[in-house]
Structure formats: C-alpha cells, structure tokens
Design a protein around this motif. Structure first.
Motif, PDB file in Angstrom:
ATOM      1  N   THR A   1       0.900  -1.642   0.023  1.00 27.63           N
ATOM      2  CA  THR A   1      -0.718   0.289   0.129  1.00 27.63           C
ATOM      3  C   THR A   1       1.209   1.073   0.037  1.00 27.63           C
ATOM      4  N   TYR A   2       0.654   1.935  -1.073  1.00 30.58           N
ATOM      5  CA  TYR A   2       0.988   3.486  -1.043  1.00 30.58           C
ATOM      6  C   TYR A   2       0.374   4.667  -0.395  1.00 30.58           C
ATOM      7  N   ILE A   3       0.914   5.572   0.303  1.00 29.92           N
ATOM      8  CA  ILE A   3      -0.382   6.783   0.809  1.00 29.92           C
ATOM      9  C   ILE A   3       0.758   7.857   0.860  1.00 29.92           C
ATOM     10  N   VAL A   4       0.078   8.537  -0.494  1.00 31.04           N
ATOM     11  CA  VAL A   4       0.598   9.711  -1.502  1.00 31.04           C
ATOM     12  C   VAL A   4      -0.440  11.433  -1.096  1.00 31.04           C
ATOM     13  N   PRO A   5       0.780  11.994  -0.260  1.00 30.62           N
ATOM     14  CA  PRO A   5       0.065  13.070   0.016  1.00 30.62           C
ATOM     15  C   PRO A   5       0.135  14.101  -1.283  1.00 30.62           C
ATOM     16  N   THR A   6      -1.804  14.231  -1.336  1.00 28.17           N
ATOM     17  CA  THR A   6      -2.055  15.337  -2.376  1.00 28.17           C
ATOM     18  C   THR A   6      -1.450  16.252  -3.007  1.00 28.17           C
ATOM     19  N   ALA A   7      -1.009  16.949  -1.780  1.00 29.78           N
ATOM     20  CA  ALA A   7      -0.602  18.510  -2.112  1.00 29.78           C
ATOM     21  C   ALA A   7       0.907  17.999  -2.598  1.00 29.78           C
ATOM     22  N   GLY A   8       1.582  17.349  -2.361  1.00 36.86           N
ATOM     23  CA  GLY A   8       2.327  17.212  -2.900  1.00 36.86           C
ATOM     24  C   GLY A   8       2.676  16.238  -4.852  1.00 36.86           C
ATOM     25  N   ILE A   9       1.800  16.320  -5.014  1.00 35.46           N
ATOM     26  CA  ILE A   9       1.098  14.882  -6.313  1.00 35.46           C
ATOM     27  C   ILE A   9       1.723  16.268  -7.367  1.00 35.46           C
ATOM     28  N   THR A  10       2.894  16.591  -8.485  1.00 36.92           N
ATOM     29  CA  THR A  10       3.313  17.226  -9.065  1.00 36.92           C
ATOM     30  C   THR A  10       2.452  16.141 -10.892  1.00 36.92           C
ATOM     31  N   PHE A  11       2.772  14.785 -10.673  1.00 36.66           N
ATOM     32  CA  PHE A  11       2.514  14.383 -11.939  1.00 36.66           C
ATOM     33  C   PHE A  11       1.456  12.675 -12.013  1.00 36.66           C
ATOM     34  N   ILE A  12       0.766  12.155 -12.495  1.00 35.30           N
ATOM     35  CA  ILE A  12       0.510  11.204 -12.125  1.00 35.30           C
ATOM     36  C   ILE A  12       0.236  10.482 -13.988  1.00 35.30           C
ATOM     37  N   GLU A  13       1.440   9.544 -14.434  1.00 38.37           N
ATOM     38  CA  GLU A  13       0.638   8.712 -15.158  1.00 38.37           C
ATOM     39  C   GLU A  13       0.781   6.827 -15.526  1.00 38.37           C
ATOM     40  N   VAL A  14      -0.588   7.045 -15.942  1.00 36.96           N
ATOM     41  CA  VAL A  14      -0.910   5.763 -15.674  1.00 36.96           C
ATOM     42  C   VAL A  14      -1.206   5.308 -17.314  1.00 36.96           C
ATOM     43  N   GLY A  15      -0.513   3.781 -17.101  1.00 29.82           N
ATOM     44  CA  GLY A  15      -0.022   2.837 -18.161  1.00 29.82           C
ATOM     45  C   GLY A  15      -0.585   3.238 -19.051  1.00 29.82           C
ATOM     46  N   THR A  16      -1.007   1.957 -20.176  1.00 27.81           N
ATOM     47  CA  THR A  16      -1.761   1.893 -20.922  1.00 27.81           C
ATOM     48  C   THR A  16      -2.612   0.282 -20.200  1.00 27.81           C
ATOM     49  N   GLU A  17      -3.085  -0.799 -20.665  1.00 21.18           N
ATOM     50  CA  GLU A  17      -3.321  -1.837 -19.826  1.00 21.18           C
ATOM     51  C   GLU A  17      -2.992  -2.806 -20.849  1.00 21.18           C
TER      52      GLU A  17
END
Length: 74
Positions: free
Chosen positions: A49-65
């Motif tokens: 499990t990864y808990i990420v602070p939303t204030a610190g998110i600079t980008f999210i890259e979602v790969g293809t399925e």
C-alpha cells in the motif's frame, strides 16, 4: 498497469504495477483532489500500500492496459 507518481521535493517518482483499471485510478485521484483529502492510497499487485500526500503530487502517469509484446516482429 504501471502507475508513476511524481512527488514535489523528491528526486525520484513512485512507480508500481496496479491491478486497477486506468478509469479507476483516474476516479480515485480526481475524487481525492476535488474533496481536498490530505492523502490518496494505492495498492500494487503484490499487496503493498502506498499513501501519497495530495498536496505533493506533481504528476500521475497511468500506463496502458495493453500487455507487452514478447518476441520478434516480422
């Protein structure tokens, strides 16, 4: 699918494989950012499990399925 998350003031991004679909990941992130929740939680295929602070998110890259191709292309 592979997910990469950039976090502010961190030299490396967080990268892991998830069993969630791209739509599910997008909904989770959008809901967290819209409701101003402090953290967003992800689980990888191994159960970590990864808990990420939303204030610190600079980008999210979602790969293809799509699965990776193996072998030679003729």
């Amino acid at each position: 699918m592979e997910i990469r998350i950039g976090i502010a003031n961190t030299p490396r991004e967080l990268s892991f494989e998830s069993a969630q679909s791209a739509a599910d990941v997008t909904k989770t992130v959008e809901k967290a950012l819209d409701s101003e929740v402090s953290f967003v939680t992800f689980t990888d295929v191994k159960g970590n499990t990864y808990i990420v602070p939303t204030a610190g998110i600079t980008f999210i890259e979602v790969g293809t399925e799509e699965s990776r191709r193996v072998g030679f292309v003729a």
